[in-house]
Design a protein around this motif. Structure first.
Motif, PDB file in Angstrom:
ATOM      1  N   ASP A 213       2.119 -20.541   6.596  1.00 52.06           N
ATOM      2  CA  ASP A 213       0.988 -20.712   7.640  1.00 52.06           C
ATOM      3  C   ASP A 213       1.602 -20.873   8.891  1.00 52.06           C
ATOM      4  O   ASP A 213       2.671 -21.720   9.114  1.00 52.06           O
ATOM      5  N   TYR A 214       1.338 -20.245   9.696  1.00 49.15           N
ATOM      6  CA  TYR A 214       1.784 -20.431  11.164  1.00 49.15           C
ATOM      7  C   TYR A 214       0.626 -20.144  12.272  1.00 49.15           C
ATOM      8  O   TYR A 214      -0.280 -19.267  11.786  1.00 49.15           O
ATOM      9  N   ASN A 215       0.841 -20.292  13.344  1.00 54.32           N
ATOM     10  CA  ASN A 215      -0.013 -19.947  14.668  1.00 54.32           C
ATOM     11  C   ASN A 215       1.251 -19.814  15.830  1.00 54.32           C
ATOM     12  O   ASN A 215       2.312 -20.176  15.634  1.00 54.32           O
ATOM     13  N   GLN A 216       0.288 -19.915  17.162  1.00 56.19           N
ATOM     14  CA  GLN A 216       1.275 -19.719  18.033  1.00 56.19           C
ATOM     15  C   GLN A 216       1.967 -20.874  18.489  1.00 56.19           C
ATOM     16  O   GLN A 216       3.104 -20.752  18.859  1.00 56.19           O
ATOM     17  N   THR A 217       1.359 -22.098  18.328  1.00 49.72           N
ATOM     18  CA  THR A 217       2.273 -23.456  18.477  1.00 49.72           C
ATOM     19  C   THR A 217       3.691 -23.388  17.458  1.00 49.72           C
ATOM     20  O   THR A 217       4.762 -23.717  17.907  1.00 49.72           O
ATOM     21  N   VAL A 218       3.604 -22.835  16.118  1.00 49.60           N
ATOM     22  CA  VAL A 218       4.658 -22.872  15.256  1.00 49.60           C
ATOM     23  C   VAL A 218       5.569 -21.969  16.034  1.00 49.60           C
ATOM     24  O   VAL A 218       6.815 -22.160  15.765  1.00 49.60           O
ATOM     25  N   CYS A 219       5.171 -20.831  16.274  1.00 47.26           N
ATOM     26  CA  CYS A 219       6.174 -19.781  16.773  1.00 47.26           C
ATOM     27  C   CYS A 219       6.955 -20.200  18.143  1.00 47.26           C
ATOM     28  O   CYS A 219       8.092 -19.809  18.098  1.00 47.26           O
ATOM     29  N   GLN A 220       6.040 -20.951  18.943  1.00 47.95           N
ATOM     30  CA  GLN A 220       6.628 -21.284  20.256  1.00 47.95           C
ATOM     31  C   GLN A 220       7.803 -22.565  19.928  1.00 47.95           C
ATOM     32  O   GLN A 220       8.896 -22.408  20.373  1.00 47.95           O
ATOM     33  N   ALA A 221       7.246 -23.411  18.919  1.00 44.03           N
ATOM     34  CA  ALA A 221       8.183 -24.412  18.734  1.00 44.03           C
ATOM     35  C   ALA A 221       9.545 -23.946  17.812  1.00 44.03           C
ATOM     36  O   ALA A 221      10.480 -24.717  18.030  1.00 44.03           O
ATOM     37  N   ALA A 222       9.150 -23.139  16.933  1.00 45.88           N
ATOM     38  CA  ALA A 222      10.502 -22.455  16.292  1.00 45.88           C
ATOM     39  C   ALA A 222      11.543 -21.764  17.418  1.00 45.88           C
ATOM     40  O   ALA A 222      12.778 -22.067  17.378  1.00 45.88           O
ATOM     41  N   TYR A 223      10.822 -21.166  18.328  1.00 45.19           N
ATOM     42  CA  TYR A 223      11.620 -20.559  19.589  1.00 45.19           C
ATOM     43  C   TYR A 223      12.508 -21.680  20.314  1.00 45.19           C
ATOM     44  O   TYR A 223      13.559 -21.319  20.685  1.00 45.19           O
ATOM     45  N   GLN A 224      11.664 -22.602  20.507  1.00 48.19           N
ATOM     46  CA  GLN A 224      12.250 -23.646  21.405  1.00 48.19           C
ATOM     47  C   GLN A 224      13.409 -24.421  20.549  1.00 48.19           C
ATOM     48  O   GLN A 224      14.476 -25.158  21.205  1.00 48.19           O
ATOM     49  N   ALA A 225      13.327 -24.377  19.127  1.00 47.37           N
ATOM     50  CA  ALA A 225      14.280 -24.735  18.414  1.00 47.37           C
ATOM     51  C   ALA A 225      15.594 -23.957  18.268  1.00 47.37           C
ATOM     52  O   ALA A 225      16.315 -24.018  17.487  1.00 47.37           O
ATOM     53  N   GLY A 226      15.497 -23.098  18.894  1.00 52.50           N
ATOM     54  CA  GLY A 226      16.658 -21.871  18.636  1.00 52.50           C
ATOM     55  C   GLY A 226      16.354 -21.035  17.596  1.00 52.50           C
ATOM     56  O   GLY A 226      17.298 -20.254  17.392  1.00 52.50           O
ATOM     57  N   ILE A 227      15.065 -20.905  16.973  1.00 50.49           N
ATOM     58  CA  ILE A 227      14.803 -19.796  15.917  1.00 50.49           C
ATOM     59  C   ILE A 227      14.285 -18.364  16.703  1.00 50.49           C
ATOM     60  O   ILE A 227      13.135 -18.724  17.388  1.00 50.49           O
ATOM     61  N   LYS A 228      14.753 -17.540  16.337  1.00 52.08           N
ATOM     62  CA  LYS A 228      14.259 -16.060  17.110  1.00 52.08           C
ATOM     63  C   LYS A 228      13.250 -15.473  15.905  1.00 52.08           C
ATOM     64  O   LYS A 228      12.331 -14.627  16.261  1.00 52.08           O
ATOM     65  N   HIS A 229      13.278 -15.846  14.540  1.00 52.31           N
ATOM     66  CA  HIS A 229      12.449 -15.259  13.802  1.00 52.31           C
ATOM     67  C   HIS A 229      11.880 -16.103  12.673  1.00 52.31           C
ATOM     68  O   HIS A 229      12.603 -16.670  12.165  1.00 52.31           O
ATOM     69  N   LEU A 230      10.730 -15.785  12.494  1.00 49.72           N
ATOM     70  CA  LEU A 230       9.827 -16.598  11.586  1.00 49.72           C
ATOM     71  C   LEU A 230       9.737 -15.364  10.187  1.00 49.72           C
ATOM     72  O   LEU A 230       9.289 -14.332  10.298  1.00 49.72           O
ATOM     73  N   ILE A 231      10.449 -15.703   9.054  1.00 45.81           N
ATOM     74  CA  ILE A 231      10.514 -14.793   7.937  1.00 45.81           C
ATOM     75  C   ILE A 231       9.472 -14.702   7.074  1.00 45.81           C
ATOM     76  O   ILE A 231       9.111 -16.036   6.590  1.00 45.81           O
ATOM     77  N   MET A 232       8.461 -13.825   6.707  1.00 47.69           N
ATOM     78  CA  MET A 232       7.362 -13.871   5.983  1.00 47.69           C
ATOM     79  C   MET A 232       8.019 -12.953   4.685  1.00 47.69           C
ATOM     80  O   MET A 232       9.073 -13.090   4.575  1.00 47.69           O
ATOM     81  N   TRP A 233       7.181 -12.209   3.829  1.00 49.58           N
ATOM     82  CA  TRP A 233       7.558 -11.524   2.888  1.00 49.58           C
ATOM     83  C   TRP A 233       6.200 -10.707   2.435  1.00 49.58           C
ATOM     84  O   TRP A 233       5.335 -10.797   2.761  1.00 49.58           O
ATOM     85  N   ASN A 234       6.856  -9.724   1.894  1.00 48.60           N
ATOM     86  CA  ASN A 234       5.699  -8.731   1.424  1.00 48.60           C
ATOM     87  C   ASN A 234       5.687  -8.402  -0.126  1.00 48.60           C
ATOM     88  O   ASN A 234       5.229  -7.428  -0.416  1.00 48.60           O
TER      89      ASN A 234
END
Length: 306
Positions: A213-234
């Motif tokens: 589960d993610y939204n824009q806030t999660v993606c932006q917080a991850a980037y602020q934490a130094g994370i460039k990629h949220l990894i999902m799966w297929n």
């Protein structure tokens, strides 16, 4: 003679009333049918406007595509609440109360097919499995473990052995909450605090949000934490076998999800057999993300991508 005129007038008047009545009744029937037809048309349009949910596509880095996969067998923490069922997974849950400004991490469902390789990821960490370490040592399989800090703390020696066997440890939060329901500060704390502990094994560079589960806030917080990629799966692998999002065989670049559980060694070996039969290999996920145009296939044999 006067009586005949009265009778004729009365008859004519009655006929006129009947005609008027029939005219009014006909109009009512017509209007009713028209309203019914209009209602049916409106319902038809309403149903035809319902779009099917988007599915992860190969080489898709879209931040808004919700994840849709068949159900799998998520692991459970000891004395714990079971994880949410896969069918309830949604990458677009209710938004957090506040939002961060600025850039956001990418969301990765699969990687560009620079080589005939797939990527193995294992979530949580409540049930570390020695048979997985045996497979890694014997076959040199690269694996990315997305660990919950609270789970990793229970078996620190195992995770040091996991890294020594060639695995990499990535971030899966402190306590596995649904981040889409948290404030931006809480999301950032879940990521940063977990990173602080997991760095004692190896430095995480990737992040997987709980339940997908993610939204824009999660993606932006991850980037602020130094994370460039949220990894999902297929694709997922469980006791019931391999399941891909589209029901087709694995494609180069696929990201496969498993969970740390008692049967993981059996599941992993079965997955490797499937990968081999499909003439694919396994590569390191963080290395491939940093070198998307050229990375080695580590299992079953090393060969550089063109």
């Amino acid at each position: 003679m006067r009586r005949k005129k009265v009778v004729i007038v009365t008859i004519l008047t009655g006929l006129g009333g009947l005609i008027v009545g029939l005219t009014v009744l006909g109009a009512m029937v017509f209007n009713g049918n028209a309203a019914t037809k209009a209602s049916n048309v409106s319902q038809s349009l309403g149903s035809s406007n319902k779009l099917p949910p988007a599915k992860p596509e190969t080489m898709n880095t879209d931040k808004t595509s919700p994840q849709t996969l068949p159900s799998s067998s998520p692991s459970q923490s000891p004395a714990t609440k079971p994880e949410k069922p896969e069918e309830n997974t949604s990458s677009q849950s209710s938004a957090a109360a506040d939002h961060l400004d600025g850039p956001a991490a990418d969301v990765i469902w699969s990687l560009p097919a620079a080589a005939k390789a797939v990527f193995i990821t294992i979530d949580d960490g409540w049930y570390p499995n020695d048979s997985v370490l045996a497979i890694m040592h014997a076959q040199h399989v690269p694996i990315s473990a997305f660990l919950i800090e609270n789970a990793a703390k229970e078996h620190p020696d195992f995770w040091r052995s996991f890294v020594a066997a060639g695995g990499d440890i990535e971030n899966h939060t402190v306590s596995h909450p649904d981040l889409t329901k948290d404030s931006s500060a809480d999301v950032l704390n879940q990521i940063k605090n977990a990173e602080g502990y997991l760095t004692s094994f190896s430095t995480p560079t990737l992040f997987r949000p709980p339940y997908g589960d993610y939204n824009q806030t999660v993606c932006q917080a991850a980037y602020q934490a130094g994370i460039k990629h949220l990894i999902m799966w297929n694709a997922t692998m469980s006791d019931s076998g391999l399941q891909t999002y589209n029901g087709k065989p694995l494609a180069p670049g696929s990201v496969i999800l498993l969970h740390w559980n008692a049967n993981l060694g059996f599941q992993l070996q079965k997955l490797l057999n499937i990968i081999a039969k499909q003439h694919l290999g396994v590569a390191s996920l963080p290395y491939a993300l940093n070198h998307p145009n050229k990375f080695p296939i580590i299992w079953p044999k090393e060969e550089a991508a063109d």
